[in-house]
Motif scaffolding. Structure first.
Motif, PDB file in Angstrom:
ATOM      1  N   LEU A   1       0.449  -1.148   0.025  1.00 23.71           N
ATOM      2  CA  LEU A   1       0.100   0.016  -0.049  1.00 23.71           C
ATOM      3  C   LEU A   1       0.827   1.308   0.136  1.00 23.71           C
ATOM      4  O   LEU A   1       1.562   1.204   0.529  1.00 23.71           O
ATOM      5  CB  LEU A   1      -0.827  -0.309   1.212  1.00 23.71           C
ATOM      6  N   ASN A   2       0.278   2.028  -0.891  1.00 23.13           N
ATOM      7  CA  ASN A   2       1.569   3.630  -0.974  1.00 23.13           C
ATOM      8  C   ASN A   2       0.367   4.731  -0.412  1.00 23.13           C
ATOM      9  O   ASN A   2      -0.967   4.115  -0.687  1.00 23.13           O
ATOM     10  CB  ASN A   2       1.461   4.101  -2.536  1.00 23.13           C
ATOM     11  N   LEU A   3       0.735   4.779   0.878  1.00 23.57           N
ATOM     12  CA  LEU A   3      -0.040   5.316   1.684  1.00 23.57           C
ATOM     13  C   LEU A   3      -0.886   6.540   1.405  1.00 23.57           C
ATOM     14  O   LEU A   3      -1.188   7.981   1.216  1.00 23.57           O
ATOM     15  CB  LEU A   3       0.409   5.881   3.287  1.00 23.57           C
ATOM     16  N   ASP A   4       0.623   7.727   0.107  1.00 25.86           N
ATOM     17  CA  ASP A   4       0.018   9.090  -0.442  1.00 25.86           C
ATOM     18  C   ASP A   4      -1.021   8.998  -1.593  1.00 25.86           C
ATOM     19  O   ASP A   4      -2.224   9.406  -1.578  1.00 25.86           O
ATOM     20  CB  ASP A   4       1.252   9.585  -1.335  1.00 25.86           C
ATOM     21  N   VAL A   5      -0.840   7.759  -2.067  1.00 27.28           N
ATOM     22  CA  VAL A   5      -1.372   7.375  -3.553  1.00 27.28           C
ATOM     23  C   VAL A   5      -2.750   7.116  -2.651  1.00 27.28           C
ATOM     24  O   VAL A   5      -3.902   7.169  -3.141  1.00 27.28           O
ATOM     25  CB  VAL A   5      -1.203   6.148  -3.685  1.00 27.28           C
ATOM     26  N   PHE A   6      -2.948   5.927  -1.497  1.00 25.76           N
ATOM     27  CA  PHE A   6      -3.917   6.278  -0.625  1.00 25.76           C
ATOM     28  C   PHE A   6      -5.143   7.461  -0.478  1.00 25.76           C
ATOM     29  O   PHE A   6      -6.324   7.878  -0.285  1.00 25.76           O
ATOM     30  CB  PHE A   6      -4.673   5.598   0.599  1.00 25.76           C
ATOM     31  N   LYS A   7      -4.192   8.270   0.432  1.00 25.42           N
ATOM     32  CA  LYS A   7      -5.174   9.334   0.505  1.00 25.42           C
ATOM     33  C   LYS A   7      -5.358  10.206  -0.187  1.00 25.42           C
ATOM     34  O   LYS A   7      -6.435  11.165  -0.642  1.00 25.42           O
ATOM     35  CB  LYS A   7      -4.314  10.440   2.218  1.00 25.42           C
ATOM     36  N   THR A   8      -4.900  10.726  -1.551  1.00 27.40           N
ATOM     37  CA  THR A   8      -5.477  11.170  -3.308  1.00 27.40           C
ATOM     38  C   THR A   8      -6.267  10.493  -2.970  1.00 27.40           C
ATOM     39  O   THR A   8      -6.818  11.333  -3.792  1.00 27.40           O
ATOM     40  CB  THR A   8      -3.952  11.157  -3.698  1.00 27.40           C
ATOM     41  N   ALA A   9      -6.365   9.188  -3.279  1.00 29.73           N
ATOM     42  CA  ALA A   9      -7.477   8.789  -3.640  1.00 29.73           C
ATOM     43  C   ALA A   9      -8.812   9.172  -3.237  1.00 29.73           C
ATOM     44  O   ALA A   9     -10.029   9.016  -3.727  1.00 29.73           O
ATOM     45  CB  ALA A   9      -7.371   7.033  -4.256  1.00 29.73           C
ATOM     46  N   TRP A  10      -8.569   8.750  -1.833  1.00 28.87           N
ATOM     47  CA  TRP A  10      -9.896   9.248  -0.952  1.00 28.87           C
ATOM     48  C   TRP A  10     -10.385  10.750  -1.373  1.00 28.87           C
ATOM     49  O   TRP A  10     -11.450  10.887  -1.456  1.00 28.87           O
ATOM     50  CB  TRP A  10      -9.360   8.896   0.455  1.00 28.87           C
ATOM     51  N   GLU A  11      -9.133  12.292  -1.769  1.00 32.52           N
ATOM     52  CA  GLU A  11      -9.123  13.301  -1.569  1.00 32.52           C
ATOM     53  C   GLU A  11      -9.702  13.052  -3.004  1.00 32.52           C
ATOM     54  O   GLU A  11     -10.928  14.262  -2.962  1.00 32.52           O
ATOM     55  CB  GLU A  11      -7.950  14.416  -1.806  1.00 32.52           C
TER      56      GLU A  11
ATOM     57  N   MET B   1     -16.815   2.913  -2.181  1.00 35.88           N
ATOM     58  CA  MET B   1     -15.906   2.129  -1.856  1.00 35.88           C
ATOM     59  C   MET B   1     -15.056   1.715  -3.360  1.00 35.88           C
ATOM     60  O   MET B   1     -14.036   1.475  -4.105  1.00 35.88           O
ATOM     61  CB  MET B   1     -16.037   1.718  -1.530  1.00 35.88           C
ATOM     62  N   GLU B   2     -15.626   1.807  -4.502  1.00 29.69           N
ATOM     63  CA  GLU B   2     -15.228   1.273  -6.095  1.00 29.69           C
ATOM     64  C   GLU B   2     -14.782   1.850  -6.498  1.00 29.69           C
ATOM     65  O   GLU B   2     -13.541   2.305  -6.996  1.00 29.69           O
ATOM     66  CB  GLU B   2     -16.453   0.678  -6.344  1.00 29.69           C
ATOM     67  N   GLU B   3     -15.194   3.437  -6.251  1.00 30.22           N
ATOM     68  CA  GLU B   3     -15.090   4.493  -6.847  1.00 30.22           C
ATOM     69  C   GLU B   3     -13.469   5.260  -6.135  1.00 30.22           C
ATOM     70  O   GLU B   3     -12.198   4.937  -7.171  1.00 30.22           O
ATOM     71  CB  GLU B   3     -15.371   5.635  -6.390  1.00 30.22           C
ATOM     72  N   PHE B   4     -13.202   4.858  -5.020  1.00 33.18           N
ATOM     73  CA  PHE B   4     -11.791   4.551  -4.353  1.00 33.18           C
ATOM     74  C   PHE B   4     -11.676   4.023  -4.746  1.00 33.18           C
ATOM     75  O   PHE B   4      -9.329   4.149  -5.463  1.00 33.18           O
ATOM     76  CB  PHE B   4     -12.039   4.735  -2.597  1.00 33.18           C
ATOM     77  N   LYS B   5     -11.639   2.411  -5.029  1.00 35.77           N
ATOM     78  CA  LYS B   5     -10.357   1.668  -5.886  1.00 35.77           C
ATOM     79  C   LYS B   5      -9.679   1.894  -7.068  1.00 35.77           C
ATOM     80  O   LYS B   5      -9.119   1.473  -7.223  1.00 35.77           O
ATOM     81  CB  LYS B   5     -10.324   0.480  -5.014  1.00 35.77           C
ATOM     82  N   LYS B   6     -10.870   2.185  -8.219  1.00 38.86           N
ATOM     83  CA  LYS B   6     -10.088   2.801  -9.031  1.00 38.86           C
ATOM     84  C   LYS B   6      -9.625   3.805  -9.086  1.00 38.86           C
ATOM     85  O   LYS B   6      -8.417   3.751  -9.919  1.00 38.86           O
ATOM     86  CB  LYS B   6     -11.856   2.934 -10.169  1.00 38.86           C
ATOM     87  N   ASN B   7      -9.633   5.194  -8.480  1.00 39.42           N
ATOM     88  CA  ASN B   7      -8.540   5.669  -8.334  1.00 39.42           C
ATOM     89  C   ASN B   7      -7.664   5.011  -7.213  1.00 39.42           C
ATOM     90  O   ASN B   7      -6.471   5.548  -8.539  1.00 39.42           O
ATOM     91  CB  ASN B   7      -9.632   7.129  -7.434  1.00 39.42           C
ATOM     92  N   TYR B   8      -7.482   4.396  -7.138  1.00 42.45           N
ATOM     93  CA  TYR B   8      -6.319   3.926  -6.707  1.00 42.45           C
ATOM     94  C   TYR B   8      -5.148   3.131  -7.689  1.00 42.45           C
ATOM     95  O   TYR B   8      -4.533   3.087  -8.108  1.00 42.45           O
ATOM     96  CB  TYR B   8      -6.286   3.331  -5.080  1.00 42.45           C
ATOM     97  N   LYS B   9      -5.946   2.698  -8.043  1.00 40.56           N
ATOM     98  CA  LYS B   9      -5.274   1.302  -8.886  1.00 40.56           C
ATOM     99  C   LYS B   9      -4.892   2.619  -9.935  1.00 40.56           C
ATOM    100  O   LYS B   9      -3.729   2.494 -10.537  1.00 40.56           O
ATOM    101  CB  LYS B   9      -6.388   0.533  -9.996  1.00 40.56           C
ATOM    102  N   LEU B  10      -5.304   3.667 -10.768  1.00 42.90           N
ATOM    103  CA  LEU B  10      -4.775   4.760 -11.593  1.00 42.90           C
ATOM    104  C   LEU B  10      -3.536   5.348 -11.027  1.00 42.90           C
ATOM    105  O   LEU B  10      -2.856   5.374 -11.806  1.00 42.90           O
ATOM    106  CB  LEU B  10      -5.826   5.564 -12.267  1.00 42.90           C
ATOM    107  N   LEU B  11      -3.715   5.896 -10.023  1.00 45.38           N
ATOM    108  CA  LEU B  11      -2.907   6.711  -9.384  1.00 45.38           C
ATOM    109  C   LEU B  11      -1.285   5.393  -8.920  1.00 45.38           C
ATOM    110  O   LEU B  11      -0.347   5.972  -9.113  1.00 45.38           O
ATOM    111  CB  LEU B  11      -3.325   7.035  -8.136  1.00 45.38           C
TER     112      LEU B  11
END
Length: 542
Positions: free
Chosen positions: A43-53, A155-165
């Motif tokens: 897990l990339n913590l910065d990417v995790f937060k950006t995906a949620w933002e 949650m699905e939108e978050f995971k899609k964002n995380y994958k792309l980032l």
């Protein structure tokens, strides 16, 4: 005005009910839910937060807070930007079972205090590290902003964002999915036709299809909610799916038919009414399938049946009933309740059915060279409802999964287990769609004789003292009712945030007494309110 405020909107009827319930039951667990996900993968913590933002930027409901103090009605306030706060904990090396237990206990004890309705976002986010490739994500939220479908969507939108980032790819230009579109759609609906439909549809109902026979004692203790569950065997599930297909109905219709048969057997009646949660997403709203928010509504389903009727015929009737009410399912339950000529002190229904069909959850578990998310736990009952008994049906691991959440203080656990056993056996008997209703059998005989149920009814009580009479006149005028018993509950009579403020103003005008909102929440009957006024406001000034 604060430049960060984007919109100020009224609440939907469902949000109003949730707000009133949250304020009046501050220690309740029914308004706040905490989900725990196990995340596998580095897990990339910065990417995790950006995906949620980015998720919060795209969904206006996640930037929403609520205001109500000193206002004629409550409002929801949407902001342009909010800060995303994700609490990180490094629990590397700790026992996994102990970690889960610790998270559950913490959230079960404090979850009603972790989210402040006046501060957005109404989320409680925690990320707990167990190892470099294993984390727990704690997702806490208030039901006033998200229904079950919307949680999966977010949650699905978050995971899609995380994958792309995480693949160093740019996210698409953000598109804002606005809950305002739904609020405005509701406010623009022509109500008269729908109110006329409900009045005609429920004509002749004078008493509810109640399960109060199982109530042992009255209690406001909402911490005693427990959940029981069972699976329908996979072979039976497949046969029921074939039954649905051959009759051109859905599994939801099968579920409602099973419950209709059960209530009919218990009450020995052929006119059954129960509460049902509808998804409430109007197809006329652009991008409605992508908008997060509270779209659900609880409506009455009325089924008339006869004992010689075949199951096949009953399924057809229930399917028609659901199609018929679809156009009018946006009307608030309190509005519908006021149209029905019920016995004094009665509600239209005292239990709720939910068919859970969320398509988003499976996406989280897909292995796509990104993280894999699996729902690990939900402390306390995973169905959140302020009804004393709620029955849910869903598909889990290709099996029909049945759950009942009930208040243990109010209901006999043995009898509720009996309901679940009877529901399961009805499902198993439904494989034969030529079977008549009178050919269905129960495996559990209720120990409370149904013809004794009247002793549990809430007896109508006339006002007696001058103060009770005057308060009764105020309530009748504000609620639009011909009669109000002094022992009837304001909120069960259709009271909501606006009527509360109207009653407070009328009491101020007539008695020169300034009540607080808490006074009405804590004393929701005329009888108790009259005593409060006498003891707190009259005698203390003498």
């Amino acid at each position: 005005m604060d430049k960060n405020i984007k919109d100020i909107l009224p609440l939907t009827k469902m949000q109003e009910l949730m707000l009133i319930y949250s304020i009046s039951n501050s220690e309740s667990f029914a308004s706040v839910e905490t989900l725990i996900y196990l995340i596998d993968g580095e897990l990339n913590l910065d990417v995790f937060k950006t995906a949620w933002e980015r998720v919060i930027k795209s969904q206006t409901i996640l930037r929403t807070s609520f205001v109500w103090d000193n206002l004629p009605q409550p409002f929801q306030v949407i902001r342009h930007d909010v800060e995303v706060d994700i609490e990180f904990r490094d629990w590397t090396g700790k026992d996994e079972d102990m970690v889960i237990k610790s998270i559950e206990e913490e959230n079960y004890t404090n979850q009603s205090k972790l989210i402040d309705l006046t501060k957005s976002p109404l989320l409680n986010l925690k990320l707990i590290k167990l190892s470099s490739n294993k984390h727990y994500f704690v997702f806490g939220f208030h039901h006033i902003i998200l229904d079950g479908w919307s949680v999966g969507l977010v949650m699905e939108e978050f995971k899609k964002n995380y994958k792309l980032l995480s693949e160093s790819r740019e996210l698409p230009i953000p598109f804002e999915y606005s809950y305002k579109n739904y609020v405005e759609w509701l406010n623009n609906q022509e109500m008269n036709d729908s109110l006329s439909f409900w009045e005609q549809h429920l004509e002749g109902i004078t008493s509810p299809s109640s399960l109060k026979e199982f109530i042992q004692k009255d209690s406001k203790d909402n911490k005693k909610q427990v959940e029981i569950s069972t699976y329908i065997p996979i072979n039976t599930t497949r046969k029921l799916e074939l039954l649905a297909k051959s009759n051109r109905v859905t599994l939801n219709t099968i579920f409602q038919a099973a419950w209709t048969i059960l209530i009919s057997k218990y009450r020995e009646e052929e006119d059954v009414v129960f509460g049902f949660t509808v998804s409430g997403r109007p197809p006329g709203i652009d991008h409605v399938e992508h908008i997060a928010g509270v779209f659900i509504n609880n409506i009455p389903i009325r089924i008339k049946l006869h004992q010689e009727q075949s199951l096949k015929s009953l399924l057809s009737d229930i399917q028609f009933e659901n199609l018929e009410v679809q156009e009018h399912q946006h009307i608030g339950l309190s509005q519908i309740h006021n149209l029905v000529n019920l016995e004094k002190g009665s509600n239209l229904f005292d239990h709720l059915l939910i068919f859970q069909n969320y398509p988003h959850d499976s996406y989280l578990e897909q292995e796509d060279n990104s993280i894999v998310m699996r729902k690990k736990s939900s402390k306390g009952p995973s169905i959140n409802s302020n009804y004393h008994l709620t029955v849910a049906c869903s598909l889990r691991d290709n099996n029909i999964f049945l759950r009942i959440v009930y208040n243990e203080v109010n209901f006999d656990p043995e009898e509720v287990n009996g309901i679940l056993e009877n529901l399961k056996i009805i499902f198993e008997q439904m494989i034969d769609d030529e079977r008549n209703i009178n050919e269905f059998n129960l495996v559990h005989e209720p120990k409370i004789i149904l013809n004794e149920r009247k002793k549990f009814n809430h007896t109508f009580k006339e006002p007696s003292s001058p103060m009770e009479i005057q308060l009764s006149e105020i309530w009748k005028e504000v609620l639009g009712l011909d009669e109000v018993g002094v022992n009837q509950n304001l909120f069960e009579l259709g009271g909501h945030s606006i009527t509360i403020m109207q009653i407070i103003q009328r009491v101020k005008d007539d008695f020169e007494i300034k009540l607080s909102i808490s006074d009405l929440f804590e004393n929701p009957s005329i009888e108790s309110l009259a005593l409060l006024i006498l003891n707190k406001y009259v005698l203390t000034t003498v």
